[in-house]
Each structure stands twice: as structure tokens, then as C-alpha cells.
Design an enzyme around this catalytic site. Sequence first.
Site, PDB file in Angstrom:
ATOM      1  N   TYR A  61       0.861  -1.186   0.000  1.00 36.02           N
ATOM      2  CA  TYR A  61       0.000   0.000   0.000  1.00 36.02           C
ATOM      3  C   TYR A  61       0.892   1.228   0.000  1.00 36.02           C
ATOM      4  O   TYR A  61       1.776   1.372   0.847  1.00 36.02           O
ATOM      5  CB  TYR A  61      -0.887   0.000   1.244  1.00 36.02           C
ATOM      6  CG  TYR A  61      -1.809   1.198   1.331  1.00 36.02           C
ATOM      7  CD1 TYR A  61      -2.858   1.356   0.428  1.00 36.02           C
ATOM      8  CD2 TYR A  61      -1.636   2.170   2.320  1.00 36.02           C
ATOM      9  CE1 TYR A  61      -3.710   2.447   0.507  1.00 36.02           C
ATOM     10  CE2 TYR A  61      -2.490   3.259   2.400  1.00 36.02           C
ATOM     11  CZ  TYR A  61      -3.530   3.390   1.498  1.00 36.02           C
ATOM     12  OH  TYR A  61      -4.379   4.481   1.583  1.00 36.02           O
ATOM     13  N   LYS A  74       3.426   9.347   8.632  1.00 33.63           N
ATOM     14  CA  LYS A  74       3.092   8.832   9.964  1.00 33.63           C
ATOM     15  C   LYS A  74       3.976   9.460  11.068  1.00 33.63           C
ATOM     16  O   LYS A  74       3.733  10.582  11.442  1.00 33.63           O
ATOM     17  CB  LYS A  74       3.072   7.307   9.948  1.00 33.63           C
ATOM     18  CG  LYS A  74       1.981   6.857   8.954  1.00 33.63           C
ATOM     19  CD  LYS A  74       1.558   5.419   8.926  1.00 33.63           C
ATOM     20  CE  LYS A  74       0.321   5.312   8.035  1.00 33.63           C
ATOM     21  NZ  LYS A  74       0.350   4.307   7.005  1.00 33.63           N
ATOM     22  N   ASP A  80       9.340   2.930   0.395  1.00 32.11           N
ATOM     23  CA  ASP A  80       8.223   3.612   1.043  1.00 32.11           C
ATOM     24  C   ASP A  80       8.301   3.260   2.525  1.00 32.11           C
ATOM     25  O   ASP A  80       7.876   2.194   2.949  1.00 32.11           O
ATOM     26  CB  ASP A  80       6.895   3.159   0.421  1.00 32.11           C
ATOM     27  CG  ASP A  80       5.710   3.839   1.086  1.00 32.11           C
ATOM     28  OD1 ASP A  80       5.920   4.600   2.058  1.00 32.11           O
ATOM     29  OD2 ASP A  80       4.570   3.611   0.628  1.00 32.11           O
TER      30      ASP A  80
HETATM   31  C1  LIG Z   1      -0.125   4.831   5.496  1.00 24.66           C
HETATM   32  C2  LIG Z   1       0.749   4.563   4.337  1.00 24.66           C
HETATM   33  C3  LIG Z   1       0.764   5.400   3.205  1.00 24.66           C
HETATM   34  C4  LIG Z   1      -0.211   6.518   3.026  1.00 24.66           C
HETATM   35  O1  LIG Z   1      -0.021   7.540   3.960  1.00 24.66           O
HETATM   36  P1  LIG Z   1      -1.246   8.549   4.241  1.00 24.66           P
HETATM   37  O2  LIG Z   1      -0.653   9.543   5.195  1.00 24.66           O
HETATM   38  O3  LIG Z   1      -2.339   7.728   4.829  1.00 24.66           O
HETATM   39  O4  LIG Z   1      -1.613   9.149   2.951  1.00 24.66           O
HETATM   40  C5  LIG Z   1       1.697   5.145   2.217  1.00 24.66           C
HETATM   41  N1  LIG Z   1       2.563   4.141   2.319  1.00 24.66           N
HETATM   42  C6  LIG Z   1       2.575   3.318   3.385  1.00 24.66           C
HETATM   43  C7  LIG Z   1       3.596   2.223   3.458  1.00 24.66           C
HETATM   44  C8  LIG Z   1       1.656   3.484   4.412  1.00 24.66           C
HETATM   45  O5  LIG Z   1       1.643   2.631   5.447  1.00 24.66           O
END
Ligand SMILES: *Cc1c(COP(=O)(O)O)cnc(C)c1O
Length: 420
Positions: free
Chosen positions: A138, A259, A231
Site C-alpha cells: 500500500y 506517519k 516507502d
Molecule cells: C499509510 C501509508 C501510506 C499513506 O499515507 P497517508 O498519510 O495515509 O496518505 C503510504 N505508504 C505506506 C507504506 C503506508 O503505510
Amino acid sequence: MKSEELFKESQNYLPGGVDSPVRAFKPHPFFVEKAEGSQLWDVDGNVYTDYCLGYGPLIMGHAPSQIMKGVSEQIKKGTTYGAPTQNEIELAKVVINKVPCADMVRFVNSGTEATMSAIRLARGFTGKNKIVKFEGAYHGAHDYVLVKSGSGAACLPDSLGIPEDTTKNTLSAPFNDPEALKDLIESQGHDIAAIILEPVMGNIGCIEPEKGYLEFLRKITAENDILLIFDEVITGFRVAEGGAQEYYGVTPDLVTLGKIIGGGFPMGAFAGKREIMEMIAPSGSVYQAGTFNGNPISVNAGLATLNELNSGFYRTLNKKGHKIRSAIADIIEDNDYDLNVVGLSSMFQIYFNKNPVKNYADAKKSDADKFLTYFRELLQQGVFIPPSQFECCFLSQAHSTQDLEKTIEAIASSLQVALD
Ligand SMILES: *Cc1c(COP(=O)(O)O)cnc(C)c1O
């Protein structure tokens, strides 16, 4: 039952009654009154020990007083300026200091924006069109990456409203499978701008890279003029001060962060090698902009939070992770359950699956319904974890030994209920 009534009402005004899909669990989510430290109170007066922690940001727990103090002082000085501040430089220096691949950084508002912008940057830098993502990973909710996605999307068909013309440039591959990726690069490598991955997959449970896999990705991308994007929206400042790239010792070209970086406020960032980052506007011609980019409140909270993180902090935090994972492993072994416990540092999850899980296909073989029984039983016992087999649980500095011991008992009896 105020939460139940509020959920009925909210469904008239908010699609599905919530602002983000995974929050809508059955029969109804609880509505939050307040939170502090490791605890969350709902509007019905129930209290939960929280292992969801806002889905990852709250490494210090809810509303840590030392962070909140600075934030209240900042609020008095204004909340957004549309002009730069010195604190943005300070936060950039801290990020660059901690994260191995970071020479320069751009602050944005979410992880979604970070991955969207990093992918555009990779395309601008390489002059190529395609990207590779892994099944079950994701990277936020934008068009480039909502293909075989994890998190809430793991339980839904691929989203409507995304033109095939957009996703024809998004290739997907199974994680931890060097041969599959070699084939993809052999056939389409000449037009692949970047490979983007969660070095630890945290949106389909919790899956670590197999030994040598990240090194393999580093090598094959370098040989084919493909950028490697980690990511680290979850793993950044979570699995180590410098994220998964420090933990596993493999340095990507670009990193996306989110985050934890906002200290509990909305923020994301992307960072990387200077020659790549200098292509971002206004120093270069890859456009990226945002009204709230570098927001002074998020920057203040992020800076205060990152300044708390050091090796001692992780030693203490990771011990809690070890304690909870080994207690769960003992429960599984003593009862001969068909489950396996996974995780590292302050991340953990139980797969309702007797076999080891190394990719999306393995994870999807887990018994997600039994997981939900386990989740609901835990909730009854005052423990809140993310309501899905395909998310990951987190620990914070605020979780006490007593919290953990109570939780371990609750896990033991909830597993018994789920598996009977
Ligand atoms: C939560 C998440 C995102 C998206 O971040 P948002 O602040 O919710 O847009 C992207 N990549 C990873 C790995 C995530 O866990």
C-alpha cells in the site's frame, strides 16, 4: 450505546459513516472521546489499550506532554504562513542526519502525497514511464498505486474511477520473488522508472524481506537505471532511527516518509540523493506544491518527536515488541494453534495461517473471519488493535509492562474464543 447511535447518524453524512475505509468495522466502530498515553476512551466510557496508534504515527503514545507543550506555544504564533520557517530547516537536518539516503527533503502533507510525488520525480529523473510495485503493498490512495493494493483495499476489488491509461504504467510483482522480478525487468526494464516497495510490508499484515532480497533489488535497479524507492511511511523512525534502510543496511535512491514524521499531526515527506531531489521545483522542473507543505504545527511536533528518538529509545521500545511476540509464540505453541506470529522491533501481527507468510498470496490464505472474531473479543476485553488481518499492530513508548501483561492475557483468551 452512544457509539452505535453516532454510527447510524454518521452514515447519513459521511459515506460508510467514516472518513477512511478500514475504520468501519462491524457491527459498528467506537467513537472516540479522548486519548492519552497508551489508552483510548470511547464515548460510552469504555477504555482500551491502543495498539492501532492511529495506524502507526504515535510512537510516543497519545498526546505526549513534552510534544504538546511545544505545539501549544506554536499555535499561539500562527498555524500556517505560506512562507518558510527556520524550523523546516531544522527538521530537514534531523531527517537527513538519521535517514541514510537523504541528502535533501521536501515536506508534504501525507504519505499519499509523498509516494505520488516521489514517483513523478523518478519519472522526471529517468525519463521513463513505468513503475513496479509489489502485490499487497500500500502506497496511499492515488491512481498510480491502487493496483493490487494492501491496507483497506486488500479486502475490496480494485477501485473504480482509475483510467486504464494510468495503471497501464503500473506493473506489479510478487514480493520476495527474485525470479519474477528478473523476468519483468528483462521484458520491460527499458521503460521502468522506479521500483517502489515497503521494505517491510506493513499493510498486508507484517512481512519482512527474505535474506538478501533488498540487496538483490538494490543491485538489479542500479544495473538497469531504475530508481529504488523505499516507502518507509510505516518503517521510517519505527524499525530504527534511520528506518528499514538502516535496519537492513540497504540504501535506496529515494525514500517516502509519513506517519511518525509529523509527531501525531498530518505530514509526509520524500527525500533522497541531491542530484535527484534538485529536480524538484523551484530548483528543477518536476512540479510539486502544497498550501500546507511544511505546516509549522506539524513541523514543530515532528521535530520534537524525532529529537526524542535515539538508540536508548529503540532499545526500550523494541524490548516491548520482543516481549509481546514471544508471549504470543508461547501461547501458539502451548495450544498447538494453526497461527503464526510475525513482526520486528515495535511491530507485530498474528496470521491466522499455519504456514509462513512471505508475500501477498500467502497472506490472503489467512482466515480473515477468524481474525475478526479475535479482534472483537480483544475489544471486549479492552484491547484495540487494527480491525483487519491485513494491518499491523504497533507499540509506543507509553505502553507499560502492566499494559503488556494485561494484553497478553487478553490475547490468550481471545485466541481461544476465535479458534473454538
Ligand atoms: C499509510 C501509508 C501510506 C499513506 O499515507 P497517508 O498519510 O495515509 O496518505 C503510504 N505508504 C505506506 C507504506 C503506508 O503505510
